[in-house]
Scaffold this active site. Structure first.
Site: not given
Length: 254
Positions: A54, A58, A127, A130
């Site tokens: 994650e 991101d 989350d 990502e």
């Protein structure tokens, strides 16, 4: 040893299902399906979770959306591009994309987390979305990850030619334009387990009116409360005239 041999086919079958799903949503043949399985794994299920992926995903999402906005809106200032960016990469938006891909049904959760509603948590789903992008980047590179983001976010980035105005900023500007004190935010309740919290926020324009909203994060709840209060204010309170005549107060403000 017999037990290990019995479980191996089941494990292979699960990874094959993950690989088939990845191929269907990303158009990518997973070389290491366990990487994508990890992206779907919550801490309540195993120690090897989506968190590191994650972190990476991101950044992949942020870079892709940033360069995309830079190209699509060449005349806009940094401030306007930032508003668009912030509206596109929120946890709530990532969670919407995840739901569209069928992520909730494939999350690897412990029983308690599932019973607590983690499969529908914006925090968890955002989350994991990502994390999946992070896994895709590791296996297929930035060009492939970029193409997937552009496909999945296309309707959102092109949906509105106008620059999105964040409710908290809009409320702050309303207060200044109407000679009011800045809005004040207060947490009035926090409930739910750590992986699926619920925050209740009250926002008030002092000596005028207030609104309350709940969200899966403090930021989400504040945004929802600001939007609710702004809607009420623009419906029930007349702008302050130049001559200084007091504006009509909101019915909810007393």
């Amino acid at each position: 040893m017999v037990l290990g041999r019995a479980l191996a086919p089941d494990r292979d079958g699960l990874l094959n299902k993950v690989a088939d799903w990845v191929a269907s949503i990303f158009g990518h043949t997973a070389r290491d399906p366990a990487l994508f399985e990890r992206a779907l794994t919550h801490g309540s299920r195993a120690a090897d979770t989506y968190e590191r992926l994650e972190f990476l995903g991101d950044r992949v999402l942020g870079l892709t959306v940033s360069e995309w906005l830079y190209a699509v809106f060449p005349q806009e200032s940094e401030g306007k591009l930032s508003k668009r960016f912030n509206a596109l990469v929120t946890g709530a938006v990532c969670a919407e994309v995840a739901r569209g891909l069928g992520v909730p049904e494939r999350l690897r959760l412990g029983k308690q987390a599932r019973d607590d509603g983690a499969a529908d948590s914006d925090n968890v789903l955002g989350d994991v979305m990502e994390a999946l992008l992070g896994a895709l980047y590791l296996e297929a590179g930035l060009d492939t990850a970029r193409g997937v983001v552009r496909r999945l976010w296309a309707d959102r980035i092109l949906a509105d030619a106008a620059v999105p105005h964040h409710p908290k900023s809009a409320l702050q500007e309303w207060a200044a334009a109407n000679n009011r004190k800045p809005p004040v935010y207060e947490i009035t309740d926090r409930s739910g387990p750590g992986h699926a919290p619920r925050f209740t926020i009250r926002v008030a324009i002092p000596k005028l009116t207030e609104a309350t909203a709940t969200g899966a994060s403090k930021q989400e709840a504040e945004t929802a409360a600001a939007a609710a209060l702004l809607k009420d204010l623009t419906r029930t309170v007349s702008p302050e005239p130049v001559e200084g005549r007091p504006s009509r107060k909101s019915r909810s403000g007393g």
